[in-house]
Motif scaffolding. Structure first.
Motif, PDB file in Angstrom:
ATOM      1  N   LEU A   1       1.156  -1.236  -0.135  1.00 10.41           N
ATOM      2  CA  LEU A   1      -0.061  -0.122  -0.093  1.00 10.41           C
ATOM      3  C   LEU A   1       0.748   1.253   0.180  1.00 10.41           C
ATOM      4  O   LEU A   1       0.506   2.174  -0.703  1.00 10.41           O
ATOM      5  CB  LEU A   1      -0.862  -0.024   1.272  1.00 10.41           C
ATOM      6  CG  LEU A   1      -2.150  -0.848   1.143  1.00 10.41           C
ATOM      7  CD1 LEU A   1      -2.811  -0.979   2.584  1.00 10.41           C
ATOM      8  CD2 LEU A   1      -3.033  -0.824   0.016  1.00 10.41           C
ATOM      9  N   LEU A   2       1.745   1.220   0.727  1.00  7.89           N
ATOM     10  CA  LEU A   2       2.836   2.483   0.876  1.00  7.89           C
ATOM     11  C   LEU A   2       3.901   2.592  -0.139  1.00  7.89           C
ATOM     12  O   LEU A   2       4.400   3.686  -0.348  1.00  7.89           O
ATOM     13  CB  LEU A   2       3.343   2.222   2.373  1.00  7.89           C
ATOM     14  CG  LEU A   2       2.423   2.521   3.501  1.00  7.89           C
ATOM     15  CD1 LEU A   2       3.164   2.123   4.909  1.00  7.89           C
ATOM     16  CD2 LEU A   2       1.527   3.628   3.419  1.00  7.89           C
ATOM     17  N   HIS A   3       4.371   1.308  -0.546  1.00  4.91           N
ATOM     18  CA  HIS A   3       5.497   1.468  -1.473  1.00  4.91           C
ATOM     19  C   HIS A   3       5.024   1.295  -3.256  1.00  4.91           C
ATOM     20  O   HIS A   3       5.869   1.342  -3.693  1.00  4.91           O
ATOM     21  CB  HIS A   3       6.421   0.414  -1.270  1.00  4.91           C
ATOM     22  CG  HIS A   3       7.487   0.762  -0.148  1.00  4.91           C
ATOM     23  ND1 HIS A   3       8.536   1.563  -0.147  1.00  4.91           N
ATOM     24  CD2 HIS A   3       7.162   0.340   1.246  1.00  4.91           C
ATOM     25  CE1 HIS A   3       9.027   1.642   0.991  1.00  4.91           C
ATOM     26  NE2 HIS A   3       8.229   0.994   1.657  1.00  4.91           N
ATOM     27  N   GLY A   4       3.813   0.457  -3.245  1.00  3.84           N
ATOM     28  CA  GLY A   4       3.308   0.125  -4.481  1.00  3.84           C
ATOM     29  C   GLY A   4       2.093   0.892  -4.991  1.00  3.84           C
ATOM     30  O   GLY A   4       2.308   1.668  -5.994  1.00  3.84           O
ATOM     31  N   THR A   5       1.119   0.766  -4.238  1.00  2.00           N
ATOM     32  CA  THR A   5      -0.172   1.240  -4.745  1.00  2.00           C
ATOM     33  C   THR A   5      -0.004   3.024  -5.026  1.00  2.00           C
ATOM     34  O   THR A   5      -0.584   3.740  -5.909  1.00  2.00           O
ATOM     35  CB  THR A   5      -1.338   1.243  -3.542  1.00  2.00           C
ATOM     36  OG1 THR A   5      -1.370  -0.334  -3.612  1.00  2.00           O
ATOM     37  CG2 THR A   5      -2.589   1.680  -4.279  1.00  2.00           C
TER      38      THR A   5
ATOM     39  N   GLY B   1      -5.552  13.669  -5.866  1.00  2.18           N
ATOM     40  CA  GLY B   1      -4.965  12.671  -4.956  1.00  2.18           C
ATOM     41  C   GLY B   1      -5.344  11.273  -5.062  1.00  2.18           C
ATOM     42  O   GLY B   1      -6.029  10.959  -6.342  1.00  2.18           O
ATOM     43  N   MET B   2      -5.260  10.257  -4.200  1.00  2.00           N
ATOM     44  CA  MET B   2      -5.855   8.972  -4.470  1.00  2.00           C
ATOM     45  C   MET B   2      -6.501   8.277  -3.762  1.00  2.00           C
ATOM     46  O   MET B   2      -6.213   8.618  -2.241  1.00  2.00           O
ATOM     47  CB  MET B   2      -4.323   7.983  -4.782  1.00  2.00           C
ATOM     48  CG  MET B   2      -4.802   6.635  -5.100  1.00  2.00           C
ATOM     49  SD  MET B   2      -3.233   5.575  -5.451  1.00  2.00           S
ATOM     50  CE  MET B   2      -3.493   4.947  -6.998  1.00  2.00           C
ATOM     51  N   TRP B   3      -7.553   7.723  -3.864  1.00  5.28           N
ATOM     52  CA  TRP B   3      -8.337   7.058  -2.682  1.00  5.28           C
ATOM     53  C   TRP B   3      -8.072   5.366  -2.985  1.00  5.28           C
ATOM     54  O   TRP B   3      -8.217   4.933  -4.043  1.00  5.28           O
ATOM     55  CB  TRP B   3     -10.080   7.490  -3.074  1.00  5.28           C
ATOM     56  CG  TRP B   3     -11.054   6.663  -2.271  1.00  5.28           C
ATOM     57  CD1 TRP B   3     -11.148   6.417  -0.926  1.00  5.28           C
ATOM     58  CD2 TRP B   3     -11.761   5.867  -2.833  1.00  5.28           C
ATOM     59  NE1 TRP B   3     -12.265   5.513  -0.733  1.00  5.28           N
ATOM     60  CE2 TRP B   3     -12.773   5.135  -1.674  1.00  5.28           C
ATOM     61  CE3 TRP B   3     -12.366   5.593  -4.342  1.00  5.28           C
ATOM     62  CZ2 TRP B   3     -14.070   4.399  -2.121  1.00  5.28           C
ATOM     63  CZ3 TRP B   3     -13.561   5.097  -4.450  1.00  5.28           C
ATOM     64  CH2 TRP B   3     -14.153   4.206  -3.374  1.00  5.28           C
ATOM     65  N   VAL B   4      -7.840   4.793  -1.843  1.00  5.83           N
ATOM     66  CA  VAL B   4      -7.413   3.360  -2.056  1.00  5.83           C
ATOM     67  C   VAL B   4      -8.449   2.449  -1.085  1.00  5.83           C
ATOM     68  O   VAL B   4      -8.184   2.225   0.015  1.00  5.83           O
ATOM     69  CB  VAL B   4      -6.005   2.943  -1.726  1.00  5.83           C
ATOM     70  CG1 VAL B   4      -5.730   1.544  -1.665  1.00  5.83           C
ATOM     71  CG2 VAL B   4      -5.143   4.052  -2.294  1.00  5.83           C
ATOM     72  N   PRO B   5      -9.698   2.325  -1.684  1.00  9.30           N
ATOM     73  CA  PRO B   5     -10.471   1.047  -1.098  1.00  9.30           C
ATOM     74  C   PRO B   5      -9.840  -0.346  -0.877  1.00  9.30           C
ATOM     75  O   PRO B   5     -10.073  -1.072  -2.006  1.00  9.30           O
ATOM     76  CB  PRO B   5     -11.815   1.302  -1.776  1.00  9.30           C
ATOM     77  CG  PRO B   5     -11.481   1.945  -3.249  1.00  9.30           C
ATOM     78  CD  PRO B   5      -9.977   2.226  -3.166  1.00  9.30           C
ATOM     79  N   PHE B   6      -9.251  -0.596   0.083  1.00  7.18           N
ATOM     80  CA  PHE B   6      -8.575  -2.018  -0.007  1.00  7.18           C
ATOM     81  C   PHE B   6      -9.340  -3.018   0.992  1.00  7.18           C
ATOM     82  O   PHE B   6      -8.948  -4.011   0.984  1.00  7.18           O
ATOM     83  CB  PHE B   6      -7.348  -1.883   0.491  1.00  7.18           C
ATOM     84  CG  PHE B   6      -6.633  -1.623   1.561  1.00  7.18           C
ATOM     85  CD1 PHE B   6      -6.711  -0.311   2.128  1.00  7.18           C
ATOM     86  CD2 PHE B   6      -6.407  -2.611   2.592  1.00  7.18           C
ATOM     87  CE1 PHE B   6      -6.703   0.044   3.596  1.00  7.18           C
ATOM     88  CE2 PHE B   6      -5.965  -2.356   4.126  1.00  7.18           C
ATOM     89  CZ  PHE B   6      -6.200  -1.192   4.504  1.00  7.18           C
ATOM     90  N   GLY B   7     -10.492  -2.877   1.378  1.00  6.38           N
ATOM     91  CA  GLY B   7     -11.266  -3.864   2.436  1.00  6.38           C
ATOM     92  C   GLY B   7     -12.708  -3.478   2.537  1.00  6.38           C
ATOM     93  O   GLY B   7     -12.953  -2.185   2.126  1.00  6.38           O
ATOM     94  N   GLN B   8     -13.367  -4.087   3.302  1.00  7.42           N
ATOM     95  CA  GLN B   8     -14.673  -3.762   3.546  1.00  7.42           C
ATOM     96  C   GLN B   8     -14.980  -4.356   4.717  1.00  7.42           C
ATOM     97  O   GLN B   8     -16.157  -5.256   5.071  1.00  7.42           O
ATOM     98  CB  GLN B   8     -15.650  -4.471   2.598  1.00  7.42           C
ATOM     99  CG  GLN B   8     -15.508  -5.940   2.295  1.00  7.42           C
ATOM    100  CD  GLN B   8     -14.575  -6.302   1.054  1.00  7.42           C
ATOM    101  OE1 GLN B   8     -14.489  -5.486   0.013  1.00  7.42           O
ATOM    102  NE2 GLN B   8     -13.479  -7.122   1.253  1.00  7.42           N
ATOM    103  N   SER B   9     -14.727  -3.993   6.099  1.00 13.80           N
ATOM    104  CA  SER B   9     -14.705  -4.615   7.421  1.00 13.80           C
ATOM    105  C   SER B   9     -16.455  -4.322   7.856  1.00 13.80           C
ATOM    106  O   SER B   9     -16.828  -4.878   8.482  1.00 13.80           O
ATOM    107  CB  SER B   9     -13.689  -3.851   8.612  1.00 13.80           C
ATOM    108  OG  SER B   9     -12.664  -4.096   8.053  1.00 13.80           O
TER     109      SER B   9
END
Ligand SMILES: NC(=O)c1ccc[n+]([C@@H]2O[C@H](COP(=O)([O-])OP(=O)(O)OC[C@H]3O[C@@H](n4cnc5c(N)ncnc54)[C@H](OP(=O)(O)O)[C@@H]3O)[C@@H](O)[C@H]2O)c1
Length: 346
Positions: free
Chosen positions: A151-155, A253-261
């Motif tokens: 998430l911090l180095h790639g996405t 900027g970027m919005w990163v939805p990576f889950g759905q708790s």
């Protein structure tokens, strides 16, 4: 090399397993916490490119609940064994495996299959562990730590001076991400569901923490950033934080939805991105970022380096037995856990 029979203590019963049997926490049909069933099952001999592993510690992740509940469809006919990360010992190697040997202490991540005593894995999905990384830290890190890494180095490549928003800051992934982003020189705003979790997040790299049960996190992010917003918002909470997270991101900027708790986002439309400043987005998964052997090894080298150098301390706040998986899932889904959870074989 043959795998010798082992005496295993499970539920206070001494079970003798032969070379092709193990104890697993199965789910026959997707459903509630009570869906788990501890059973003795057969496992195949490892193929030429596989290894047989004996687990030493098993990490717990929110993704495991998606497979148990049926939110994620089963990739093969049930029953399924949930579980996506573990630390293990190599017990047997396939005939073509050259870089692993019996007795090696290893770890892995994979979609499911780790809630058990023994399992087969492709050898190229398994990495050897440095001596300084303990069993439980390795078991807790292979999904959560590698997720923070990509998430911090790639996405989004976080750099010094960036301001980022990370939801569920005191969760498993959240505590890795706070420490890692702090190391990268970012200013990190976290959200949490309680005062106790806020304290934990502040002790793990976050510079500002918002209790989103009590405060409007959009207003607070705008206040903290003097109205400019963040470079990137990492959102694993899902429906409850959508679309508010978009309002926290600055133009382009970027919005990163990576889950759905809190449940999957139901109503996303592309026009939402233009409405909030031509934002970028992706719905990433760890398994694409470590799909090749080269990528997996590089990511693990980075993660193990962060652990060995003390830049990341792993908070293992819940320890359970494998047979307590139902309770573990109940706590996780009800926001009762902090940091990482690990299960052990009794
Ligand atoms: N895409 C990927 O590659 C990837 C990889 C790993 C994990 N993930 C995702 O990242 C998230 C975190 O995973 P994790 O294993 O580290 O879990 P976790 O963060 O330890 O647990 C989930 C946290 O989400 C927060 N939450 C907010 N609303 C919730 C709700 N209605 N129900 C349950 N939890 C709620 C809770 O923290 P508060 O009480 O502080 O709100 C809870 O502790 C999950 O959504 C998971 O699916 C994605």
């Amino acid at each position: 090399m043959p795998f010798p029979g082992k005496a295993l203590d499970c539920n206070a019963t001494i079970l003798f397993i032969n070379p092709v049997k193990t104890i697993a926490n199965l789910v026959h049909e997707p459903g509630p916490y009570s869906s788990f069933s501890l059973e003795e099952i057969s496992i195949p001999e490892p193929a030429a490119d596989e290894v047989l592993l004996k687990h030493r510690a098993i990490g717990v992740n929110f993704i495991d609940t998606y497979f148990r509940s049926g939110l994620y469809p089963y990739p093969e006919p049930p029953p399924i064994i949930p579980g996506s990360e573990a630390c293990a010992e190599v017990i047997e190697t396939g005939s073509e495996v050259t870089d692993l040997k019996v007795g090696d202490r290893v770890a892995y991540t994979g979609g499911y299959g780790s809630y058990c005593h023994h399992r087969i894995m492709k050898a190229d999905r398994v990495v050897k562990l440095p001596e300084t990384v303990s069993d439980e830290v390795a078991a807790a890190s292979m999904v959560k730590g590698l997720t923070a890494h990509y998430l911090l180095h790639g996405t989004f490549k976080v750099k010094p001076g960036d301001t980022i928003l990370f939801h569920a800051a005191a969760g498993g992934v959240g505590l890795f991400a706070g420490q890692w982003a702090d190391y990268l020189g970012a200013t990190i705003i976290g959200t949490v569901g309680s005062g106790e979790k806020a304290e934990l997040a502040l002790a793990n790299g976050y510079h500002h923490v918002i209790n989103y049960e009590e405060e409007n996190f959009v207003d607070r992010v705008m206040e903290i950033t003097d109205g400019s917003g963040v470079e990137v918002a990492y959102d694993s909470v899902g429906q409850d934080t959508y679309p508010h997270s978009l309002k926290c991101v600055k133009r382009l900027g970027m919005w990163v939805p990576f889950g759905q708790s809190s449940g999957p986002i139901q109503n996303f439309q592309l026009k939402d991105l233009v409405a909030h400043g031509s934002l970028f987005t992706t719905r990433p998964t760890l398994f694409d970022y470590v799909a090749t052997r080269e990528a997996l090894v590089a990511a693990c080298d980075s993660l193990f380096g962060m652990l060995e150098n003390g830049h990341i301390n792993v908070s293992i706040n819940q320890r359970f037995k494998l047979e307590e998986a139902a309770l573990v899932h109940e706590l996780l889904e009800n926001r009762q856990t902090k940091g990482s959870t690990v299960m052990f074989i009794s």
